[in-house]
Enzyme design. Structure first.
Site, PDB file in Angstrom:
ATOM      1  N   THR A  45      78.857 -24.728  90.381  1.00  0.00           N
ATOM      2  CA  THR A  45      79.563 -25.695  91.226  1.00  0.00           C
ATOM      3  C   THR A  45      80.333 -25.000  92.335  1.00  0.00           C
ATOM      4  OG1 THR A  45      79.697 -27.299  89.452  1.00  0.00           O
ATOM      5  CG2 THR A  45      81.364 -27.487  91.132  1.00  0.00           C
ATOM      6  N   TYR A  58      76.752 -34.100  93.266  1.00  0.00           N
ATOM      7  CA  TYR A  58      76.508 -32.865  94.017  1.00  0.00           C
ATOM      8  C   TYR A  58      75.470 -32.058  93.271  1.00  0.00           C
ATOM      9  CZ  TYR A  58      79.035 -30.288  90.467  1.00  0.00           C
ATOM     10  OH  TYR A  58      79.403 -29.743  89.274  1.00  0.00           O
ATOM     11  N   THR A 124      80.373 -23.263  85.515  1.00  0.00           N
ATOM     12  CA  THR A 124      81.353 -23.242  84.422  1.00  0.00           C
ATOM     13  C   THR A 124      80.748 -23.637  83.073  1.00  0.00           C
ATOM     14  OG1 THR A 124      82.015 -25.523  84.902  1.00  0.00           O
ATOM     15  CG2 THR A 124      83.282 -23.757  85.980  1.00  0.00           C
ATOM     16  N   ASP A 125      79.580 -24.294  83.087  1.00  0.00           N
ATOM     17  CA  ASP A 125      79.055 -24.830  81.824  1.00  0.00           C
ATOM     18  C   ASP A 125      78.717 -23.759  80.790  1.00  0.00           C
ATOM     19  OD1 ASP A 125      79.362 -27.334  82.854  1.00  0.00           O
ATOM     20  OD2 ASP A 125      77.234 -27.712  83.217  1.00  0.00           O
ATOM     21  N   LYS A 197      85.185 -23.414  77.760  1.00  0.00           N
ATOM     22  CA  LYS A 197      85.374 -24.588  78.622  1.00  0.00           C
ATOM     23  C   LYS A 197      85.712 -25.750  77.690  1.00  0.00           C
ATOM     24  CE  LYS A 197      83.167 -27.454  82.137  1.00  0.00           C
ATOM     25  NZ  LYS A 197      82.044 -27.624  83.060  1.00  0.00           N
ATOM     26  N   GLU A 316      83.568 -22.699  50.265  1.00  0.00           N
ATOM     27  CA  GLU A 316      82.809 -23.626  49.406  1.00  0.00           C
ATOM     28  C   GLU A 316      81.377 -23.170  49.215  1.00  0.00           C
ATOM     29  OE1 GLU A 316      84.773 -27.284  51.523  1.00  0.00           O
ATOM     30  OE2 GLU A 316      83.280 -27.985  50.092  1.00  0.00           O
TER      31      GLU A 316
HETATM   32  C1  SIN Z   1      80.064 -26.121  87.065  1.00  0.00           C
HETATM   33  O1  SIN Z   1      79.810 -25.082  87.610  1.00  0.00           O
HETATM   34  O2  SIN Z   1      81.242 -26.535  86.977  1.00  0.00           O
HETATM   35  C2  SIN Z   1      79.042 -27.017  86.445  1.00  0.00           C
HETATM   36  C3  SIN Z   1      77.640 -26.687  86.785  1.00  0.00           C
HETATM   37  C4  SIN Z   1      77.222 -25.348  86.325  1.00  0.00           C
HETATM   38  O3  SIN Z   1      77.645 -24.897  85.265  1.00  0.00           O
HETATM   39  O4  SIN Z   1      76.422 -24.729  87.035  1.00  0.00           O
END
Ligand code: SIN
Length: 359
Positions: A45, A58, A124-125, A197, A316
């Site tokens: 992103t 986007y 970020t993913d 995340k 367990e």
């Molecule tokens: C992001 O970057 O926030 C989401 C999309 C991605 O991980 O490429």
């Protein structure tokens, strides 16, 4: 004789003043020399482009590294930067091949002394996974700072420019000299091992749920408050690897079906991380399927879908009897990375458990 003494005193004075002035200019040069930071771009992103500045619609991984750098000219006040495009993808498409390419390039950069620190721009993913992979495979403790954005490059009030500047400041800081791989997001610095995340949308999405951030970057200044004693004890050498052993993650829920285990086996999994309920638990049917898989030599790692806390041995489930290992406090996705790397060296569950407890 007096003239000879006078002449040699003059020579001595010239020599002292020359060596002093060359030392002084050397010091000034050193002070003026900004640290060298290499930025490796992979997309996400932070490089995303939207049809409008306010809509949520986007596409990630569109802008090249040059555009990211041109948008933040202040970067050049803190470091000598160079950019390289490793990939330009949404991080849902990050894969083992790109991880290996990235890790090899970073090892090469430090080996050839091409930079003092590295910044990796990333979606970020899956950023936490790439960060953990790099922390286990980069053979140097120099700074490798992963950074991204929750809002696209073209969005109003986007967070990418600020995050990128902060990441370069972290990578360039003397205080980061031995920090290894970290994630810098939203003014906070997290260890690669502990960060996740934790929100699909917010700019403050990144957290270390068990232990918190180790530092901050604010107003151009880096401050570290804690240091992790759980730095990688073993660095895996992946420089000659072209792929990694297949490890699947299976997710537990009330009524989960055992058939998924057979599916993983059929498609060549050498390890299974089971993201179980609570302290890494599963129902009786899944347990039988996992025991059978372990008897065939597949390494079974009990992890948890909870997102915080740890999975403990011999609770367990009789792990010793079934030759299961546990994830400790690693998330299922990070346990998978460690298991894939461990399987390049051994398939002995005891040795793998030791690697999990010490990395
Ligand atoms: C992001 O970057 O926030 C989401 C999309 C991605 O991980 O490429």
């Amino acid at each position: 004789m007096a003239m000879k003494a006078g002449f040699s005193t003059l020579l001595l004075l010239i020599f002292i003043s020359f060596s002093f002035s060359s030392k002084a200019s050397q010091i000034i040069e050193d002070q003026q020399e900004l640290p060298r930071v290499m930025i490796l771009a992979t997309g996400g992103t932070i490089a995303g482009v939207g049809a409008s500045a306010i809509g949520a619609d986007y596409k990630a991984g569109q802008k090249p590294i040059e555009d990211l750098l041109n948008a933040v000219p202040e970067i050049h006040d803190v470091a000598q930067v160079e950019g390289e495009q490793i990939a330009n993808i949404g991080s849902q498409n990050m894969d083992i091949t790109t991880w290996l390419k990235l890790s090899k390039r970073i090892n090469e950069i430090f080996e050839n002394d091409e930079a003092d620190g590295v910044v990796v721009t990333h979606g970020t993913d899956t950023m936490e996974e790439t960060a953990y992979f790099l922390s286990l495979t980069v053979q140097y403790d120099k700074p490798v700072v992963l950074v991204g954005a929750m809002r696209a490059f073209t969005a109003i009030s986007q967070d990418g420019n600020r995050n990128l500047l902060d990441a370069v400041i972290v990578a360039a800081s003397k205080k980061s000299e031995k920090v290894g791989t970290v994630v810098a997001m939203d003014s906070q610095i997290f260890t690669a091992r502990d960060v996740d995340k934790t929100n699909t949308l917010r700019t403050s999405a990144f957290r270390s749920r068990n232990f918190g951030p180790i530092g901050t970057v604010f107003d151009g200044k880096v401050d570290y408050y804690y240091t992790s004693l759980r730095k990688p004890s073993h660095h895996f050498d992946v420089r000659d690897q072209v792929t990694l052993p297949e490890v699947d993650i299976l997710y537990g829920y009330a009524g989960s079906r055992p058939d998924a285990v057979g599916f993983s086996l059929k498609f060549g999994a050498r390890g299974i991380v089971y993201a179980g309920v609570g302290n890494g638990n599963f129902n009786d049917g899944v347990k039988e399927a996992l025991i059978a898989a372990a008897q065939e030599g597949v390494v079974i790692c009990r992890a948890s879908r909870i997102g915080a806390g740890k999975v403990t041995l011999h609770n367990e489930v009789d792990d010793a009897k079934y030759k299961f290992v546990v994830s400790d406090d690693l998330s299922p996705q990070k346990a998978r990375i460690l298991l894939m790397l461990a399987l390049t060296e051994t398939d002995d569950p005891t040795a793998i458990q030791e690697l999990i407890f010490t990395n």
